[in-house]
Design a protein around this motif. Structure first.
Motif, PDB file in Angstrom:
ATOM      1  N   ASP A  50      34.140  16.214  -8.368  1.00  0.00           N
ATOM      2  CA  ASP A  50      34.083  14.969  -8.752  1.00  0.00           C
ATOM      3  C   ASP A  50      35.451  14.543  -9.621  1.00  0.00           C
ATOM      4  O   ASP A  50      35.781  15.147 -10.670  1.00  0.00           O
ATOM      5  CB  ASP A  50      33.165  14.582  -9.957  1.00  0.00           C
ATOM      6  N   ILE A  51      36.336  13.745  -8.807  1.00  0.00           N
ATOM      7  CA  ILE A  51      37.731  13.649  -9.247  1.00  0.00           C
ATOM      8  C   ILE A  51      37.746  12.969 -10.728  1.00  0.00           C
ATOM      9  O   ILE A  51      38.426  13.327 -11.518  1.00  0.00           O
ATOM     10  CB  ILE A  51      38.495  13.015  -8.223  1.00  0.00           C
ATOM     11  N   ALA A  52      36.861  12.089 -11.027  1.00  0.00           N
ATOM     12  CA  ALA A  52      36.831  11.303 -12.125  1.00  0.00           C
ATOM     13  C   ALA A  52      36.615  11.881 -13.310  1.00  0.00           C
ATOM     14  O   ALA A  52      37.011  11.924 -14.314  1.00  0.00           O
ATOM     15  CB  ALA A  52      35.900  10.166 -12.102  1.00  0.00           C
ATOM     16  N   SER A  53      35.472  12.922 -13.215  1.00  0.00           N
ATOM     17  CA  SER A  53      35.173  13.621 -14.253  1.00  0.00           C
ATOM     18  C   SER A  53      35.692  15.158 -14.414  1.00  0.00           C
ATOM     19  O   SER A  53      35.571  16.095 -15.308  1.00  0.00           O
ATOM     20  CB  SER A  53      33.494  13.578 -14.473  1.00  0.00           C
ATOM     21  N   ASP A  54      36.517  15.385 -13.477  1.00  0.00           N
ATOM     22  CA  ASP A  54      37.039  17.046 -13.213  1.00  0.00           C
ATOM     23  C   ASP A  54      36.136  17.896 -13.162  1.00  0.00           C
ATOM     24  O   ASP A  54      35.944  18.870 -14.036  1.00  0.00           O
ATOM     25  CB  ASP A  54      38.246  17.074 -14.271  1.00  0.00           C
ATOM     26  N   THR A  55      34.903  17.680 -12.215  1.00  0.00           N
ATOM     27  CA  THR A  55      33.734  18.616 -12.352  1.00  0.00           C
ATOM     28  C   THR A  55      33.648  19.160 -10.917  1.00  0.00           C
ATOM     29  O   THR A  55      33.566  18.421  -9.883  1.00  0.00           O
ATOM     30  CB  THR A  55      32.762  17.580 -12.807  1.00  0.00           C
ATOM     31  N   ALA A  56      33.451  20.459 -10.748  1.00  0.00           N
ATOM     32  CA  ALA A  56      33.462  21.047  -9.769  1.00  0.00           C
ATOM     33  C   ALA A  56      31.714  21.574  -9.571  1.00  0.00           C
ATOM     34  O   ALA A  56      31.375  22.079 -10.408  1.00  0.00           O
ATOM     35  CB  ALA A  56      34.190  22.321  -9.557  1.00  0.00           C
ATOM     36  N   ILE A  57      30.991  21.355  -8.517  1.00  0.00           N
ATOM     37  CA  ILE A  57      29.670  21.464  -8.431  1.00  0.00           C
ATOM     38  C   ILE A  57      29.294  22.286  -7.356  1.00  0.00           C
ATOM     39  O   ILE A  57      29.840  21.995  -5.997  1.00  0.00           O
ATOM     40  CB  ILE A  57      28.954  20.224  -8.209  1.00  0.00           C
TER      41      ILE A  57
END
Length: 331
Positions: A23-30
């Motif tokens: 998720d680019i907006a939250s800088d979250t890798a899932i």
């Protein structure tokens, strides 16, 4: 099972059935983990927990793949970038309109061209495993062996050093068999001490490839002509290595190798005529049709050799060149 190279580059996961989102907006890798049922675990073993997978692969979150649609819907993405060849059924109908299949692949391939220090270290280890195996083969090759024995010995050596598999189908080719670029029979007797044997073989380590080709005599010494040809190829290699560096053009390195080859073949009397005429008519291309080198990484013939807009040159010795681009640091 062999993991998709792009997916491995993005995730570091070498197991089937996984998915990844960033998720680019939250800088979250899932990380989305393939769920293994109790029945499946009987056959393939009990898998790590979700959190163990998350920690092992450096992700912020981990969920099972059956929750892909639910998790991504909570992010309310305006666009989901995917690879065109990937199955996107798990995204479901609610996210189908957000999918962009086309924008991700080219920049991903360009990113894979440039290796960080960790990748370079892994590739060094793959090359050390392969180099040691080649040296052992040079010491052990004997008249009367079979190409299959040579290939089998290489595979055994690299697997014993924790390489999971060959980077490509290994080639052990005696004499004229070595002129077949992708020789696959690997079953001929080494019955002529004056011939050479070519071994084109590389191991992988942590999914990164190596690719090494070497030739040596079947017998204890080189025949005079084999030594002469060997010295030409060695001179090509040395001069290209010396000339190679950042901001040089790949194609120029290929042309330098052609010039050194032409000079050597003229000296031996195999070619005749002015060297510029020989080069202008691509004569060396009939001796080296594949061109010089290629990018290497997760794939043996790695991606990114022809950036968008770069065309192949339809001429002998150039049409199969695997890269045409400026060479830059960390490529």
């Amino acid at each position: 099972f062999h993991q998709d190279s792009n997916f491995y580059y993005l995730s570091g996961v070498c197991e089937p059935g996984f998915a990844v989102a960033y998720d680019i907006a939250s800088d979250t890798a899932i990380l989305f983990v393939n769920h293994v049922s109790a029945d499946e675990a009987v056959w393939i073993g009990v898998p790590p927990s979700l959190d163990a997978y998350r920690v092992a692969h450096g992700f912020d979150q981990a969920h099972y793949t059956f929750d892909v649609e639910k998790v991504l819907n909570t992010l309310k993405p305006s666009t989901i970038y995917t690879l065109e060849y990937m199955n996107t059924e798990q995204l479901g109908a609610s996210l189908a309109s957000t999918i962009n299949h086309r924008a991700l692949l080219d920049p991903l391939h360009e990113a894979r061209v440039f290796k960080d220090e960790f990748e370079i270290d892994v590739m060094r280890r793959a090359n050390r495993i392969s180099s040691d195996a080649h040296v052992t083969l040079m010491k052990e090759t004997r008249l009367g062996m079979n190409e299959a024995e040579v290939r089998g010995r290489f595979v055994g050596l690299v697997l014993s050093k924790n390489s999971m598999y060959e980077a490509y189908g290994s080639i052990a080719a005696r004499g004229r068999n070595a002129a077949v670029l992708h020789y696959t029979k690997n079953n001929q007797l080494l019955d002529n001490a004056d011939e050479m044997i070519l071994v084109d073989a590389g191991a992988t380590f942590e999914n990164y490839a190596s690719d090494i080709t070497r030739t040596w005599p079947v017998g204890p010494t080189f025949s005079p002509l084999c030594r002469d040809i060997y010295e030409i190829v060695l001179d090509m290699q040395k001069q290209v290595i010396q000339a190679c560096g950042p901001n040089k053009q790949w194609e120029d390195m290929h042309n330098l190798a052609n010039r050194v080859a032409a000079q050597g073949l003229l000296k031996l009397g195999i070619l005749h005529g002015p060297i510029e005429a020989i080069l202008d008519n691509f004569v060396v291309g009939y001796f080296m049709p594949h061109g010089i080198g290629h990018l290497i990484g997760i794939d043996t013939h790695d991606v990114g050799g022809y950036p968008t807009g770069t065309e192949r040159v339809n001429k002998p010795g150039l049409r199969y060149l695997r890269a045409r681009r400026e060479m830059l640091p960390n490529m």
